[in-house]
Design a protein around this motif. Sequence first.
Motif, PDB file in Angstrom:
ATOM      1  N   LYS A   5       0.964  -1.187  -0.029  1.00 48.58           N
ATOM      2  CA  LYS A   5      -0.002  -0.205  -0.032  1.00 48.58           C
ATOM      3  C   LYS A   5       0.860   1.234   0.108  1.00 48.58           C
ATOM      4  O   LYS A   5       0.435   2.153  -0.659  1.00 48.58           O
ATOM      5  CB  LYS A   5      -0.707  -0.038   1.184  1.00 48.58           C
ATOM      6  CG  LYS A   5      -2.209  -0.882   1.323  1.00 48.58           C
ATOM      7  CD  LYS A   5      -2.941  -0.906   2.356  1.00 48.58           C
ATOM      8  CE  LYS A   5      -4.129  -1.743   2.335  1.00 48.58           C
ATOM      9  NZ  LYS A   5      -5.371  -1.805   3.130  1.00 48.58           N
ATOM     10  N   THR A   6       1.978   1.041   0.930  1.00 44.38           N
ATOM     11  CA  THR A   6       2.678   2.246   1.085  1.00 44.38           C
ATOM     12  C   THR A   6       3.463   2.690  -0.622  1.00 44.38           C
ATOM     13  O   THR A   6       3.625   3.806  -0.813  1.00 44.38           O
ATOM     14  CB  THR A   6       4.105   2.129   1.812  1.00 44.38           C
ATOM     15  OG1 THR A   6       3.347   1.882   3.150  1.00 44.38           O
ATOM     16  CG2 THR A   6       4.982   3.312   1.898  1.00 44.38           C
ATOM     17  N   ASN A   8       2.342   1.740  -3.464  1.00 38.30           N
ATOM     18  CA  ASN A   8       1.266   2.317  -4.499  1.00 38.30           C
ATOM     19  C   ASN A   8       0.919   3.754  -4.155  1.00 38.30           C
ATOM     20  O   ASN A   8       0.401   4.658  -5.032  1.00 38.30           O
ATOM     21  CB  ASN A   8      -0.224   1.413  -4.459  1.00 38.30           C
ATOM     22  CG  ASN A   8       0.025   0.093  -4.809  1.00 38.30           C
ATOM     23  OD1 ASN A   8       0.842  -0.166  -5.644  1.00 38.30           O
ATOM     24  ND2 ASN A   8      -0.825  -0.835  -4.268  1.00 38.30           N
ATOM     25  N   TYR A   9       0.833   4.045  -2.920  1.00 50.23           N
ATOM     26  CA  TYR A   9       0.791   5.562  -2.607  1.00 50.23           C
ATOM     27  C   TYR A   9       1.891   6.391  -3.038  1.00 50.23           C
ATOM     28  O   TYR A   9       1.417   7.432  -3.478  1.00 50.23           O
ATOM     29  CB  TYR A   9       0.394   5.445  -0.841  1.00 50.23           C
ATOM     30  CG  TYR A   9       0.107   6.925  -0.582  1.00 50.23           C
ATOM     31  CD1 TYR A   9      -1.189   7.148  -0.253  1.00 50.23           C
ATOM     32  CD2 TYR A   9       1.031   7.710   0.288  1.00 50.23           C
ATOM     33  CE1 TYR A   9      -1.758   8.297   0.317  1.00 50.23           C
ATOM     34  CE2 TYR A   9       0.444   8.920   0.804  1.00 50.23           C
ATOM     35  CZ  TYR A   9      -0.554   9.230   0.952  1.00 50.23           C
ATOM     36  OH  TYR A   9      -1.250  10.568   1.583  1.00 50.23           O
ATOM     37  N   GLU A  12       1.388   6.773  -6.885  1.00 46.84           N
ATOM     38  CA  GLU A  12       0.364   7.754  -7.230  1.00 46.84           C
ATOM     39  C   GLU A  12       0.696   9.279  -7.286  1.00 46.84           C
ATOM     40  O   GLU A  12       0.604   9.846  -8.145  1.00 46.84           O
ATOM     41  CB  GLU A  12      -0.822   7.244  -6.216  1.00 46.84           C
ATOM     42  CG  GLU A  12      -1.654   6.134  -6.553  1.00 46.84           C
ATOM     43  CD  GLU A  12      -2.953   5.980  -5.647  1.00 46.84           C
ATOM     44  OE1 GLU A  12      -3.234   6.938  -4.841  1.00 46.84           O
ATOM     45  OE2 GLU A  12      -3.701   5.110  -6.007  1.00 46.84           O
ATOM     46  N   TYR A  13       1.424   9.524  -6.203  1.00 50.37           N
ATOM     47  CA  TYR A  13       1.495  10.794  -6.019  1.00 50.37           C
ATOM     48  C   TYR A  13       3.259  11.187  -6.927  1.00 50.37           C
ATOM     49  O   TYR A  13       2.935  12.244  -7.329  1.00 50.37           O
ATOM     50  CB  TYR A  13       2.023  11.076  -4.495  1.00 50.37           C
ATOM     51  CG  TYR A  13       0.815  11.419  -3.854  1.00 50.37           C
ATOM     52  CD1 TYR A  13       0.206  12.767  -3.674  1.00 50.37           C
ATOM     53  CD2 TYR A  13       0.389  10.624  -3.033  1.00 50.37           C
ATOM     54  CE1 TYR A  13      -0.969  13.092  -3.119  1.00 50.37           C
ATOM     55  CE2 TYR A  13      -0.958  10.742  -2.241  1.00 50.37           C
ATOM     56  CZ  TYR A  13      -1.492  12.086  -2.315  1.00 50.37           C
ATOM     57  OH  TYR A  13      -2.699  12.370  -1.609  1.00 50.37           O
ATOM     58  N   ARG A  78     -11.148  11.864  -0.641  1.00 45.98           N
ATOM     59  CA  ARG A  78      -9.544  11.506  -1.180  1.00 45.98           C
ATOM     60  C   ARG A  78      -9.300  12.285  -2.447  1.00 45.98           C
ATOM     61  O   ARG A  78      -8.165  12.680  -2.721  1.00 45.98           O
ATOM     62  CB  ARG A  78      -9.381   9.963  -1.254  1.00 45.98           C
ATOM     63  CG  ARG A  78      -8.132   9.542  -1.615  1.00 45.98           C
ATOM     64  CD  ARG A  78      -7.902   8.047  -1.536  1.00 45.98           C
ATOM     65  NE  ARG A  78      -6.458   7.711  -1.855  1.00 45.98           N
ATOM     66  CZ  ARG A  78      -6.190   6.391  -2.205  1.00 45.98           C
ATOM     67  NH1 ARG A  78      -6.867   5.690  -2.121  1.00 45.98           N
ATOM     68  NH2 ARG A  78      -4.895   6.129  -2.494  1.00 45.98           N
ATOM     69  N   LYS A  82      -6.457  15.137  -3.249  1.00 46.28           N
ATOM     70  CA  LYS A  82      -5.453  14.966  -4.224  1.00 46.28           C
ATOM     71  C   LYS A  82      -5.683  16.027  -5.297  1.00 46.28           C
ATOM     72  O   LYS A  82      -4.835  16.588  -5.911  1.00 46.28           O
ATOM     73  CB  LYS A  82      -5.659  13.731  -5.136  1.00 46.28           C
ATOM     74  CG  LYS A  82      -5.266  12.431  -4.107  1.00 46.28           C
ATOM     75  CD  LYS A  82      -5.248  11.387  -5.085  1.00 46.28           C
ATOM     76  CE  LYS A  82      -4.367  10.052  -4.299  1.00 46.28           C
ATOM     77  NZ  LYS A  82      -4.631   8.726  -5.146  1.00 46.28           N
ATOM     78  N   ASN A 127      -4.668   8.437 -11.603  1.00 47.28           N
ATOM     79  CA  ASN A 127      -4.148   8.357 -10.185  1.00 47.28           C
ATOM     80  C   ASN A 127      -5.164   9.129  -9.229  1.00 47.28           C
ATOM     81  O   ASN A 127      -4.513   9.194  -8.255  1.00 47.28           O
ATOM     82  CB  ASN A 127      -2.706   9.015  -9.995  1.00 47.28           C
ATOM     83  CG  ASN A 127      -1.856   7.855 -10.657  1.00 47.28           C
ATOM     84  OD1 ASN A 127      -1.194   7.142 -10.287  1.00 47.28           O
ATOM     85  ND2 ASN A 127      -1.401   8.445 -12.057  1.00 47.28           N
TER      86      ASN A 127
END
Length: 305
Positions: A5-6, A8-9, A12-13, A78, A82, A127
Amino acid sequence: MDAKKTTNYISEYLQIVIGIILTSLGLKAFLLPNGFLDGGVTGIALLVRTQVDINMSYLLILFSIPFLILGYYTVSKRIVIKSIISILGVALFIHFENFQTITNDKLLISIFGGLLVGSGIGIAIRNGSVLDGSEILGVYLNDKFGVSIGKVVMFFNVILFSITAFVVSIEIAMYSILTYIIAAKVTDTVVEGFEDFIGVTIVSKKNDLIKIAIIEELGVGLTIYKGTSGFGSQGIAKDFDIIHSIINRIDIKKMYKIVQEIDPNAFIVEFDVNSVKGGVLRHYLNKKKNSKFLKLKESVNKKYA
């Protein structure tokens, strides 16, 4: 938060940052110096910038605020967070970066400005971010009144470019429309992917033979649905298998030829597919070494012998 998850997070950014850079480059190096517009909120800010001496960064943030507030009640929190980060990022890049003007050719400005802006917006959308508030307005009106998002965005931009033709010039409006069309097409391509797949549903009394032929000739996987009795041109039909498959657009004519040779009366439904993951689409079946397939083929051939 686990490692996946980290990762992927962070991914994304990082991709959103790339989208911000591309959009900023398209605006600062192509559109802004030449007074060209894009669609949506960015287009409003660009139009106002041609009439008043206010920094583009401030205008972009100012005109985005109402749409972000609307987004707070329309889309997930969310996405709004973003989007705020993304819009602020574009504003900061435009304000502090001094991209050099690359060309003064109006056609090249429209094409490459649209390519860069569209790529940046597309990457951001993939994203979970929005760089243009007109899309949020489209989502809101779609939920409220059932109007399609595409029609809302198109109507929004028709008004924008009409005002541009009246306030600035018809020529600038025409080049801006070209920029918007290119940006919109590139955005769709980035969001939906470059691969061009077609979904196919086939209903036939000779579904067994068609299954074997598609696997053997095209090498793609199939999903089989159990159909229930219905009423057609020949009255009540018996239960049957429904074939569902995803194939590359290049193979669509070959697939039709395969089906028509086996059953000219087969019912075929074709539909677009935006994204495909998993399955045997990219890892084609090995018919020679697949003993299960060979046994299936043998049993079907005996059935129709």
